[in-house]
Every structure is written in structure tokens, then in C-alpha cells.
Scaffold this active site. Structure first.
Site, mmCIF file in Angstrom:
data_model
loop_
_atom_site.group_PDB
_atom_site.id
_atom_site.type_symbol
_atom_site.label_atom_id
_atom_site.label_comp_id
_atom_site.label_asym_id
_atom_site.label_seq_id
_atom_site.Cartn_x
_atom_site.Cartn_y
_atom_site.Cartn_z
ATOM 1 N N CYS A 414 6.113 1.344 -3.952
ATOM 2 C CA CYS A 414 5.129 1.432 -2.871
ATOM 3 C C CYS A 414 3.936 0.593 -3.314
ATOM 4 O O CYS A 414 4.056 -0.616 -3.426
ATOM 5 C CB CYS A 414 4.758 2.885 -2.569
ATOM 6 S SG CYS A 414 4.373 3.891 -4.021
ATOM 7 N N SER A 415 2.817 1.207 -3.606
ATOM 8 C CA SER A 415 1.689 0.452 -4.144
ATOM 9 C C SER A 415 1.719 0.470 -5.668
ATOM 10 O O SER A 415 2.070 -0.508 -6.306
ATOM 11 C CB SER A 415 0.363 1.017 -3.610
ATOM 12 O OG SER A 415 0.268 0.817 -2.208
#
Length: 794
Positions: A414-415
Site C-alpha cells: 500500500c503506502s
């Protein structure tokens, strides 16, 4: 006891679910304890004599208090001074006091013991002394990384399956948020890993978390790449990912669907033992890449079920959020450089959206202390909580199908790879491996994918609370608050009219919206740099020494932060709660496939916030090692293992047989059957789920996915777009020099919808994927896009 202004208050009324009892409130350094003796009852045996009931106690540990509001008495309201608590286990209580000064003293004491500790080491876990039956149990020994890798078939003493265990991070100097032991491809040296790590946020490079025992396909996880607006690339990162996706590739497809794929890595050494350096006869990455693409994409090859790999890079974020990160030097993979894989965007919202979704649920339940009325199910649906749970389960299902049915590798990120990545990784393994569906296996899964891989439990759970969660009502009319310097600021923000209105509110209006989560999107510290941004991303690309220096600097910063620890409200989010909720959905849909029961999940969520055990304290493995958690605290697993019989599912059937329906190794979630986990919210099933009207679909109850099935012939899903080196469909960044693929312009919003949907359906056909949520960027207004960008970048 210096924090306790008052240790005992008599004649206190406790209000819960509309019922009142009177008793004594005790304040200890770690608990609120309310004691009361139920009234005499008639003895059922003879029907005449009176039976004296035993005293009852309600214990509330301070860290589990989410919000605390003191309401001062006022003659116009005819209500006594009271303190209302909303706890993280979704219990709501109200204490009423006849003496306003005592109410103030209790409020100040709770506040001091809850949000003025300053250090994790002052929490209850560091003084808790266990009793039987957990006294003789050591839950810290249950998880051993080497043991778990050996169970998956990775060990120096076993035959080479294309993977080895690297000690590059043994002192946490390489990546301070990663585990000490990293499972990586045998063909990749530590030197290559050192360079590859600098291309990933927080030096969280792709490493193994699960290896399928049948087809040797893998689930790996990482953080986002440092692409930036200039389109940066890393040959070492590409080389690492190619090696990961090559570990199970066979030059000849299997002759029958039942035969497992080869487990020998084409890049492992000839001797079969793990190697530290790349073999001299290894082809260059471009040659290997072309060979792999030609083998997997050849139209002349026999199309045998399970033989064609569709290796997948899963970016769990909405596309707009991934694009936003490019502005700060991060982003998502440029598939021109990863021609051997397909990238899928899932569109799972970030921590801020999830926090607000839960706050909306709390808004519908917040009167639970003063009224027995059921919650408004329409308001529950509008929270979007079930939509988010369904989306996470859809993503896990996609990953599990790719590994088990498509015989493919999957990289998840994701991040920074510690929130949505942990959810998807753990849930997909729960679907794939029956071992993780046992009580001991689930504990190992949580230890591995949540604790060792650095989910930030301190930040997300807010163990040290925040003064923002404490408030005083009617302060302007009730008198000045010499004990609460924030009260004037809090009330002034609402205006004098609001304060006057508060003086006449009834008990039901006690929790107004200004006291809930208005500050969730406000950064009181003025901190503009998000956790999604690596502060040393530029330095990480300089030299191998800089990566180590970055890790050491992060260690020093974390140590400094630990001495003055506090909770930042905007960094809290129910990420682990969502994982447990999604696990509950799988358990409810497959009641015979899990050894543990629903109560196990509920109590685990409670002890996440109770801070009675040291398991979830701190943000990563390194911090726990430095704090000596295993030596100074008890493991939460002591509690469960010491009471195993309470958490075992009596309907569990552990035998696995892929030829018998209902006993298969693989279980997949059913999105249309996602429901409210009523028990965790302290409600009855009928109050939250009820009987849906005959004209209401399951998707309506789930907060409403758009109905894609009519337009595309495929069911709705969390998938928002697919991207390869040559094609992009759905809500994905436009290809260089291409038009018509990727994000459509606003002018195509009407005519292009069916075209885009059919493109995406066609793109998914060869991947064995489900459906796609039809929410592309073209349909969003500029203001909506601007808001989403702002939320992700905070």
C-alpha cells in the site's frame, strides 16, 4: 497515587442501557472499579425467604477509555453532574455524582491516569502479575520465525525451494520496521538487497511472507516504490521482483491439472544450498525477463489449468492516492519496468476514511448508556463500514485465488506496507492455509504479519490516549475550570450560543458531534509530513552506508520519541479491528473450518486496548526487543492458552480433503453475506442485522457497491483497475503516449462507462479475477479529487 485526586466515591449511580444501579466508585492506578450489591431477591427454592446476592464489580482499564466527557450540573437541566465514558470495546457507561467537586476530581484523575502517562512503560502491562491458569504459560515461545519458515519448507537443512533466510536486518540497522530475519530469493545477494531497499519507502523491500506448499507460489509484501514525478527506477528492485516471480516457474507446463508445479527455482545454485551471491552463469535481468514473458505469454503453449502464471502486483490503494504520492517522491510501479507482471489497484481507503467510518458507527451507538433502544440500521449502513470490510475481503480473495488457482505469485503493498498490506496478507493466508485457521496457527499469523512486519500498534491504537478525547460540557455556565486549561479553547470553538444550548441538553444529547471526532483531520502539531513519506528517501539512494545510517537514525528518532510518547489522533485507525472483523466474516460463513470461536476474536480486540499484556505494545519488533517486552511483561497469548477451552469452536472439523466439498484447503469469502459483527458492538444480532426487507439486496446492506453485474456480467469487487506494460484498463494512470486506456477524461463520463467496463472485464478474463468496482476517476468532480488527494497526503 500522585495522579489520583480522589480514590473512592460513594453513592455513585451507574447508568448502562437505560438501567441504573447505585454503588461505590474506586480509582486505582490502572483501573476504574465500580462495586454494587444487587437488591435482595426471593429465594426460588421456597418462594418466601430472601436471598442476598453477591457484590458485583465493573472493572474498566484506563487505556480502553476512548472518550471521557464531564457534564457539570446546572439547575435548569435538573441533571446531576456526570461522567460519560465511551470505551474502545464499545461499552458505554455513565457515572452520576451528587457532588460536583467529586465529579471534577474523578474526571481529573481519569484524565491523568489515561493521557498524561507520557511513556508506554507506565502502562498496566509492566506491573501486571498473572494468576492461574496463565501463570505457568509462556506465550512468548509460541512464535519462532525460523520454525515458521521451516514449516513452509524454507530452511538451510532442507532442499532449496528458491528461498533463503537473510540476516541482513539482524540488528534492525537495514530496516528498523522490518523483522530481524527476512526470507528472500536464493539467487539474490544481500548486496543486491541493500541497493533494492533504497527504492522502497522505509527500506521495506519485497520479502516473503507465505509460500504455498502445493505449487511453491509466494505472497510477498513491501512498501511503495520511490518513483516520484521523474519516474525513478531501480534495476535492483526489478531484479529482486523478477527473481521472486521466477522461484516456481517451470520450463514445461504440468501434464495434468492435479500435478503440482516444480518447486526448484531456476535461479538457485546447483548445489541446492542457499547462496549469498548471484551465480556467475545467471543471465542478465533483461534476458531472464524476456524468457519468462515468452513462456507465460506464448499462444502456442498448451492451455492447461493452473499452468499459466499471471503474477500480480497488488497496490491496495485507490489510484488517486497512489498518484498523489508521486508528488512527494513516492508512488506506484511503472509497469514498463516490470513487464513480467500485472498490477491491480484495489481501491481500499486509507486510515482516515476508516477512522471516520467507525466514528459514524459510534454516533449511532453513543446513547447506549442512557437508552435501551436499538441503533438506527439506516445510519449504520451509511457509515460504509461493511462496504470497507467487503472490499478488504474481496482483495484477500483475489490474492488467494491468484496463488491457489492461478498458480501465480503476488506482491502486496500500500503506502508503507504496514496497514492495508497487513490486512490483505494475513487474510489471504487465512483463506489459503488451514494451519492459520487453528488457534495456534492464528496466533502465529498475527505474530508474523502484524507484529514482526511492523504494524504500528502504538500509533493506530492510541494506547497513551489524547487530551482531545477529554472534554467538559456546560463549563461556561457551570463555572471556570481551573483543572482543565483546554476547556476554554474547546468551548470557544463552538461559540457562546453552543455553550448556552448545552446547558439545556438532556442526557441523550450528551455526546454532541463537536465532542466526537471533529479533530480527526486536524493536525494540531502542524506536522505536514505524513507517515507515507520517507524523510530520508533521497539519502537512501546514495550508498549502501546511507541505508544503514538511515536505519540507525530512525532507531535514534524512535527512541527519542518514545521518551515523550503521546497519541496523535489523526494517526489512529481501526486497522487491526477491521482484520478481526473480516476474520469473523470468514468464520461466520465457514463455521466448521476454524478451530477458534467468535469470542476469541472479541476478547483479542479487547486485550488489544486493555494494555494488560505487552504483545501489542510499541510499533515494531525492534522497539519491543529494545524495551525488553518479553522479559518485563506477559504475552496476551497466555490469557488465551490458559483458557483454551473457552475459545475452541465445537463445530470445528480439521480434516482437509480437496476432493470433499466443505473440507477443501482453500476457503473464499462471500461478499454478499457480509454482516454486522453485532457481538463486538455489544448488541444483539437482530438489532444490527435484523431481517432485511424482501426488496433489499445484500449490497444495499453493505453500504452499496454499484451494481456492475448488469453492465459487465461480473459481480462487483474492490478491484478498480489493471495495468501491464502494454495496456491499462479501469481507473489507472494513463500510459505514455497512449489515449483511450487508463483514466478517461471527464468528457467520456457518459458514453465511456460501458466501454471502460467492458475493457476492464476483458482485461480480467485471463487473470482469473473477480469483478471491479466501477468508480473511476473520470466520474469524480475536481473538488472530490482534491479532497481525496489531501486526505492521503496528510
Amino acid at each position: 497515587m500522585e495522579r489520583t485526586r480522589i480514590a473512592r466515591v460513594d453513592d455513585v449511580k451507574l447508568v448502562r442501557r437505560g438501567e441504573q444501579v447505585e454503588g461505590t466508585l474506586h480509582l486505582t492506578p490502572h483501573h476504574l472499579i465500580f462495586c454494587h450489591t444487587p437488591p435482595l431477591t426471593i429465594n426460588e427454592s421456597d418462594g418466601n425467604s430472601l436471598h442476598r446476592n453477591k457484590p458485583r464489580e465493573l472493572w474498566i482499564t484506563y487505556p480502553i477509555i476512548q472518550t471521557c466527557t464531564l457534564r457539570l450540573a446546572h439547575p435548569a437541566s435538573h441533571h446531576p453532574s456526570s461522567i460519560r465514558l465511551r470505551c474502545r470495546d464499545f461499552s458505554f457507561v455513565c457515572f452520576c455524582f451528587s457532588d460536583e467537586k467529586k465529579a471534577r476530581d474523578v474526571y481529573d484523575s481519569i484524565k491523568a491516569w489515561t493521557c498524561k502517562l507520557g511513556k508506554i512503560e507506565k502502562l498496566y502491562a509492566f506491573t501486571y502479575q498473572p494468576q492461574a491458569p496463565e501463570k505457568d504459560i509462556n506465550g512468548w515461545n509460541l512464535y519462532d520465525a525460523r520454525k515458521e519458515w521451516k514449516r513452509q519448507g524454507i530452511s538451510e537443512k532442507l532442499s532449496d525451494k528458491g528461498w533463503r533466510i537473510s540476516k541482513l536486518n539482524s540488528d534492525y540497522g537495514f530496516s528498523s520496521t522490518y523483522p530481524a530475519l527476512l526470507a528472500v530469493p536464493s539467487a539474490i545477494s544481500d548486496n543486491t538487497l541493500n541497493y533494492a531497499g533504497r527504492y522502497r519507502s522505509r527500506v521495506r523491500l519485497p520479502v516473503l511472507t507465505y509460500l504455498h506448499p502445493v505449487n511453491n507460489c509466494s505472497i510477498t509484501r513491501s512498501s511503495q516504490p520511490l518513483v516520484g514525478v521523474r519516474g525513478n527506477r531501480s534495476i535492483q528492485d526489478e531484479k529482486l521482483l523478477l527473481a521472486i516471480f521466477s522461484t516456481s516457474h517451470s520450463s514445461q507446463p504440468p501434464q495434468t491439472p492435479s500435478r503440482p508445479r516444480s518447486r526448484q527455482s531456476p535461479r538457485s545454485s546447483s548445489s541446492g544450498s542457499p547462496t549469498q551471491d548471484v551465480p556467475p552463469n545467471l543471465p542478465d535481468p533483461e534476458t531472464l525477463e524476456d524468457q519468462m514473458i515468452s513462456k507465460t505469454a506464448s499462444d502456442d503453449a498448451p492451455k492447461v489449468y493452473g499452468a499459466q502464471q499471471h503474477n500480480l502486483i497488488v497496490d491496495a490503494r485507490p489510484t488517486v492516492n497512489a498518484l498523489a504520492m508521486q508528488a512527494v517522491g513516492l508512488g506506484s510501479e511503472n509497469m514498463d519496468n516490470y513487464r513480467f507482471a500485472t498490477k491491480a489497484y484495489l481501491g481500499i481507503d486509507n486510515i482516515h476514511v476508516m477512522r471516520e467510518s467507525l466514528n459514524k458507527i459510534i454516533d449511532t451507538l453513543k446513547e447506549s448508556d442512557v437508552t435501551p433502544m436499538p441503533p438506527n440500521r439506516e445510519a449504520l449502513a451509511k457509515s460504509g463500514w461493511l462496504k470497507h470490510i467487503t472490499g478488504i475481503l474481496d482483495g484477500a480473495s483475489l490474492i488467494a485465488r491468484q496463488v491457489a488457482l492461478q498458480h501465480s505469485h503476488v506482491l502486496i503493498h500500500c503506502s508503507d506496507g504496514w496497514d492495508r498490506t497487513s490486512q490483505l496478507s494475513a487474510l489471504s493466508q487465512l483463506c489459503l492455509d488451514p494451519y492459520y485457521r487453528t488457534l495456534d496457527g492464528f496466533i502465529v499469523l498475527v505474530e508474523k504479519d502484524w507484529l514482526s512486519f511492523g504494524h504500528m500498534f502504538n500509533h493506530r491504537s492510541g494506547f497513551l490516549s489524547s487530551e482531545k478525547w477529554f472534554s467538559i460540557e456546560n463549563e461556561r455556565i457551570g463555572g471556570s475550570d481551573s483543572h482543565n486549561p483546554r476547556a476554554g479553547l474547546s468551548n470557544s470553538s463552538s461559540g457562546a450560543g453552543h455553550a448556552l444550548e448545552n446547558a439545556f441538553l438532556s442526557a441523550k444529547g450528551f455526546f454532541n458531534k463537536d465532542n466526537s471526532s471533529r479533530e480527526s483531520f486536524v493536525d494540531s502539531d502542524g506536522e505536514l509530513q505524513p507517515y507515507d513519506q520517507s524523510p530520508s528517501s533521497n539519502a537512501n539512494r546514495k550508498s549502501p552506508a546511507s541505508a544503514t545510517a538511515t536505519g540507525k537514525a530512525g532507531k535514534e528518532a524512535a527512541t527519542s520519541d518514545k521518551t515523550t510518547a503521546t497519541t496523535k489522533v489523526k494517526e489512529t485507525s481501526p486497522v487491526f479491528h477491521q482484520f478481526l472483523d473480516a476474520t469473523y466474516q470468514l468464520l461466520h460463513q465457514n463455521p466448521t473450518r476454524f478451530e477458534f470461536n467468535e469470542r476469541f476474536l472479541r476478547r483479542l480486540l479487547y486485550h488489544l486496548y486493555s494494555c494488560q499484556y505487552g504483545t501489542f505494545l510499541y510499533n515494531n519488533e525492534r522497539e519491543r526487543v529494545e524495551a525488553g517486552v518479553q522479559q518485563k511483561t506477559r504475552s496476551v497469548w497466555d490469557y488465551f492458552l490458559g483458557r483454551r477451552e473457552q475459545f475452541v469452536n465445537p463445530r470445528y472439523e480439521g480434516r482437509v480433503d480437496d476432493n470433499v466439498r466443505g473440507r477443501e484447503r482453500l476457503v473464499l469469502p462471500k461478499g454478499e453475506e457480509v454482516r454486522w459483527w453485532s457481538e463486538v458492538f455489544g448488541r444483539e444480532d437482530r438489532e444490527m442485522n435484523g431481517l432485511p426487507p424482501t426488496n433489499t439486496s445484500a449490497s444495499d446492506r453493505n453500504g452499496g457497491y454499484q451494481d456492475m453485474e448488469e453492465a459487465t456480467g461480473i459481480p462487483p469487487s474492490v478491484l478498480t483497475g489493471l495495468e501491464t506494460a502494454n495496456q491499462a484498463v479501469g481507473a489507472v494512470p494513463p500510459l505514455k503516449g497512449a489515449s483511450g486506456n487508463g483514466i478517461m477524461g471527464s468528457g467520456e463520463a457518459g458514453h465511456g462507462k460501458t466501454k471502460k467496463s467492458s475493457q476492464l472485464a476483458a482485461g480480467m478474463k485471463g487473470l482469473g479475477l473477480g469483478g471491479v468496482k466501477d468508480q473511476s476517476l473520470r466520474s469524480k468532480s475536481p473538488s472530490k479529487l482534491e479532497k481525496e488527494l489531501e486526505v492521503e497526503m496528510q
